[in-house]
Scaffold this motif. Structure first.
Motif, PDB file in Angstrom:
ATOM      1  N   GLN A   1       0.834  -1.190   0.000  1.00  0.00           N
ATOM      2  CA  GLN A   1       0.000   0.000   0.000  1.00  0.00           C
ATOM      3  C   GLN A   1       0.870   1.241   0.000  1.00  0.00           C
ATOM      4  O   GLN A   1       1.891   1.290   0.651  1.00  0.00           O
ATOM      5  N   THR A   2       0.449   2.252  -0.760  1.00  0.00           N
ATOM      6  CA  THR A   2       1.127   3.547  -0.787  1.00  0.00           C
ATOM      7  C   THR A   2       0.174   4.579  -0.223  1.00  0.00           C
ATOM      8  O   THR A   2      -1.004   4.574  -0.558  1.00  0.00           O
ATOM      9  N   GLU A   3       0.687   5.444   0.631  1.00  0.00           N
ATOM     10  CA  GLU A   3      -0.138   6.482   1.234  1.00  0.00           C
ATOM     11  C   GLU A   3       0.462   7.845   0.919  1.00  0.00           C
ATOM     12  O   GLU A   3       1.659   8.030   1.022  1.00  0.00           O
ATOM     13  N   ALA A   4      -0.400   8.762   0.531  1.00  0.00           N
ATOM     14  CA  ALA A   4      -0.015  10.155   0.310  1.00  0.00           C
ATOM     15  C   ALA A   4      -1.286  10.985   0.403  1.00  0.00           C
ATOM     16  O   ALA A   4      -2.380  10.452   0.222  1.00  0.00           O
ATOM     17  N   PRO A   5      -1.177  12.267   0.713  1.00  0.00           N
ATOM     18  CA  PRO A   5      -2.388  13.075   0.847  1.00  0.00           C
ATOM     19  C   PRO A   5      -3.244  13.031  -0.416  1.00  0.00           C
ATOM     20  O   PRO A   5      -2.749  13.249  -1.513  1.00  0.00           O
ATOM     21  N   GLY A   6      -4.526  12.734  -0.212  1.00  0.00           N
ATOM     22  CA  GLY A   6      -5.470  12.756  -1.330  1.00  0.00           C
ATOM     23  C   GLY A   6      -5.228  11.701  -2.379  1.00  0.00           C
ATOM     24  O   GLY A   6      -5.582  11.877  -3.532  1.00  0.00           O
ATOM     25  N   LEU A   7      -4.662  10.594  -2.024  1.00  0.00           N
ATOM     26  CA  LEU A   7      -4.301   9.576  -2.997  1.00  0.00           C
ATOM     27  C   LEU A   7      -5.496   8.762  -3.474  1.00  0.00           C
ATOM     28  O   LEU A   7      -5.575   8.372  -4.615  1.00  0.00           O
ATOM     29  N   TYR A   8      -6.459   8.490  -2.596  1.00  0.00           N
ATOM     30  CA  TYR A   8      -7.608   7.661  -2.936  1.00  0.00           C
ATOM     31  C   TYR A   8      -8.852   8.537  -3.031  1.00  0.00           C
ATOM     32  O   TYR A   8      -9.247   9.177  -2.066  1.00  0.00           O
ATOM     33  N   LYS A   9      -9.473   8.549  -4.196  1.00  0.00           N
ATOM     34  CA  LYS A   9     -10.612   9.427  -4.463  1.00  0.00           C
ATOM     35  C   LYS A   9     -11.876   8.585  -4.584  1.00  0.00           C
ATOM     36  O   LYS A   9     -11.871   7.543  -5.255  1.00  0.00           O
TER      37      LYS A   9
ATOM     38  N   PRO B   1     -11.003  11.894   5.904  1.00  0.00           N
ATOM     39  CA  PRO B   1     -10.837  12.439   4.554  1.00  0.00           C
ATOM     40  C   PRO B   1      -9.877  13.635   4.547  1.00  0.00           C
ATOM     41  O   PRO B   1      -9.916  14.468   5.439  1.00  0.00           O
ATOM     42  N   ASP B   2      -9.027  13.691   3.526  1.00  0.00           N
ATOM     43  CA  ASP B   2      -8.115  14.827   3.355  1.00  0.00           C
ATOM     44  C   ASP B   2      -8.841  15.999   2.714  1.00  0.00           C
ATOM     45  O   ASP B   2      -8.514  17.147   2.956  1.00  0.00           O
ATOM     46  N   GLU B   3      -9.821  15.673   1.868  1.00  0.00           N
ATOM     47  CA  GLU B   3     -10.520  16.713   1.121  1.00  0.00           C
ATOM     48  C   GLU B   3     -11.959  16.273   0.907  1.00  0.00           C
ATOM     49  O   GLU B   3     -12.231  15.104   0.627  1.00  0.00           O
ATOM     50  N   ILE B   4     -12.896  17.206   1.048  1.00  0.00           N
ATOM     51  CA  ILE B   4     -14.309  16.957   0.765  1.00  0.00           C
ATOM     52  C   ILE B   4     -14.756  18.057  -0.194  1.00  0.00           C
ATOM     53  O   ILE B   4     -14.637  19.238   0.113  1.00  0.00           O
ATOM     54  N   VAL B   5     -15.267  17.658  -1.358  1.00  0.00           N
ATOM     55  CA  VAL B   5     -15.689  18.622  -2.369  1.00  0.00           C
ATOM     56  C   VAL B   5     -17.112  18.297  -2.785  1.00  0.00           C
ATOM     57  O   VAL B   5     -17.400  17.180  -3.220  1.00  0.00           O
ATOM     58  N   ASN B   6     -18.013  19.264  -2.658  1.00  0.00           N
ATOM     59  CA  ASN B   6     -19.373  19.144  -3.166  1.00  0.00           C
ATOM     60  C   ASN B   6     -19.472  19.946  -4.448  1.00  0.00           C
ATOM     61  O   ASN B   6     -18.963  21.062  -4.544  1.00  0.00           O
ATOM     62  N   TYR B   7     -20.148  19.370  -5.457  1.00  0.00           N
ATOM     63  CA  TYR B   7     -20.385  20.080  -6.704  1.00  0.00           C
ATOM     64  C   TYR B   7     -21.704  20.839  -6.563  1.00  0.00           C
ATOM     65  O   TYR B   7     -22.518  20.532  -5.694  1.00  0.00           O
ATOM     66  N   ASP B   8     -21.943  21.823  -7.404  1.00  0.00           N
ATOM     67  CA  ASP B   8     -23.173  22.612  -7.337  1.00  0.00           C
ATOM     68  C   ASP B   8     -24.413  21.775  -7.676  1.00  0.00           C
ATOM     69  O   ASP B   8     -25.516  22.087  -7.255  1.00  0.00           O
ATOM     70  N   GLN B   9     -24.218  20.758  -8.455  1.00  0.00           N
ATOM     71  CA  GLN B   9     -25.300  19.853  -8.850  1.00  0.00           C
ATOM     72  C   GLN B   9     -24.678  18.509  -9.195  1.00  0.00           C
ATOM     73  O   GLN B   9     -23.473  18.352  -9.147  1.00  0.00           O
ATOM     74  N   ARG B  10     -25.507  17.558  -9.542  1.00  0.00           N
ATOM     75  CA  ARG B  10     -24.991  16.257  -9.950  1.00  0.00           C
ATOM     76  C   ARG B  10     -24.407  16.410 -11.355  1.00  0.00           C
ATOM     77  O   ARG B  10     -25.102  16.799 -12.285  1.00  0.00           O
ATOM     78  N   VAL B  11     -23.104  16.113 -11.479  1.00  0.00           N
ATOM     79  CA  VAL B  11     -22.416  16.359 -12.749  1.00  0.00           C
ATOM     80  C   VAL B  11     -21.744  15.084 -13.254  1.00  0.00           C
ATOM     81  O   VAL B  11     -21.403  14.188 -12.472  1.00  0.00           O
TER      82      VAL B  11
ATOM     83  N   TRP C   1     -22.342  13.780  -7.060  1.00  0.00           N
ATOM     84  CA  TRP C   1     -22.672  15.004  -6.336  1.00  0.00           C
ATOM     85  C   TRP C   1     -21.420  15.662  -5.745  1.00  0.00           C
ATOM     86  O   TRP C   1     -21.450  16.823  -5.371  1.00  0.00           O
ATOM     87  N   GLY C   2     -20.352  14.902  -5.595  1.00  0.00           N
ATOM     88  CA  GLY C   2     -19.130  15.414  -5.011  1.00  0.00           C
ATOM     89  C   GLY C   2     -18.118  14.299  -4.867  1.00  0.00           C
ATOM     90  O   GLY C   2     -18.368  13.167  -5.290  1.00  0.00           O
ATOM     91  N   HIS C   3     -16.954  14.620  -4.277  1.00  0.00           N
ATOM     92  CA  HIS C   3     -15.957  13.575  -4.048  1.00  0.00           C
ATOM     93  C   HIS C   3     -15.197  13.834  -2.748  1.00  0.00           C
ATOM     94  O   HIS C   3     -15.190  14.937  -2.221  1.00  0.00           O
ATOM     95  N   LEU C   4     -14.569  12.759  -2.259  1.00  0.00           N
ATOM     96  CA  LEU C   4     -13.717  12.807  -1.070  1.00  0.00           C
ATOM     97  C   LEU C   4     -12.392  12.173  -1.433  1.00  0.00           C
ATOM     98  O   LEU C   4     -12.337  11.276  -2.272  1.00  0.00           O
ATOM     99  N   THR C   5     -11.317  12.628  -0.804  1.00  0.00           N
ATOM    100  CA  THR C   5     -10.025  11.970  -0.985  1.00  0.00           C
ATOM    101  C   THR C   5      -9.520  11.511   0.376  1.00  0.00           C
ATOM    102  O   THR C   5      -9.691  12.190   1.383  1.00  0.00           O
ATOM    103  N   TYR C   6      -8.917  10.327   0.380  1.00  0.00           N
ATOM    104  CA  TYR C   6      -8.393   9.710   1.590  1.00  0.00           C
ATOM    105  C   TYR C   6      -6.932   9.356   1.384  1.00  0.00           C
ATOM    106  O   TYR C   6      -6.488   9.089   0.269  1.00  0.00           O
TER     107      TYR C   6
END
Length: 192
Positions: A81-89, A110-120, A130-135
């Motif tokens: 396993q490799t670990e780095a900030p925001g590696l797994y989306k 989660p390192d990052e949580i991003v919500n989109y304005d709508q489902r894209v 609707w959005g994404h998270l990175t771990y």
């Protein structure tokens, strides 16, 4: 990511035998970069040892890579396993990311949580999100299923598609083949 002695771990590699190496950074320290060997103890706590400290990031990144390669060569083990900030989306395909809609495993927030304005459409229109998270570390299949998350296709732990594997194999075969083989001076079947 984890912290050890004030250093934030910015990259880590876990090997198949349960040992690993980490690269850390603390801008306030006299030697702001460090590489450590590590292992997880019986309680699951990461134990760091054998630090190499320095102020040159490039030199310590090189030291990190060299330590991993040397250990792999000596003990004939692969990378688990490799670990780095925001590696797994992971994409949230059913709802916007909000409280209670994503997993928070111990030592893997989660390192990052991003919500989109709508489902894209995402991933070249492959699906809607609707959005994404990175771990830093991968989520389990159960965690992704329970929270209806979809892993990004380029996550390091995801198997490559058959198409990608075939392209890689074709390139390798072409490289192995080199130039085309010379034609033999054999008679044509019609000449017999």
């Amino acid at each position: 990511m984890d912290k050890n002695q004030g250093y934030e771990i910015i990259q880590a590699v876990m090997l198949e035998n349960g040992r690993g190496f980490a690269l850390g950074h603390d801008p306030a320290a006299p030697s702001p970069y460090v590489t450590w060997a590590y292992y997880d103890d019986k309680d699951g706590q990461r134990q760091y040892e054998w630090g190499h400290y320095g102020s040159d990031r490039a030199a310590l990144e090189q030291d990190f890579a060299a330590r991993v390669q040397e250990y792999q060569r000596l003990y004939n083990v692969g990378v688990k396993q490799t670990e780095a900030p925001g590696l797994y989306k992971y994409y949230s395909t059913q709802r916007p990311v909000d409280i209670g809609t994503f997993p928070k495993p111990p030592r893997n927030a989660p390192d990052e949580i991003v919500n989109y304005d709508q489902r894209v459409p995402v991933e070249n229109g492959a699906f809607l999100a609707w959005g994404h998270l990175t771990y830093t570390r991968p989520l389990t299949k159960r965690q992704t299923s329970d929270y209806e998350l979809r892993p990004a296709p380029d996550n390091p732990d995801r198997p490559r598609s058959i198409r990608e594997q075939m392209k890689t194999a074709a390139k390798q075969a072409e490289a192995d083949r080199g130039q085309t083989a010379p034609k033999k001076n054999a008679p044509d079947r019609g000449d017999r």
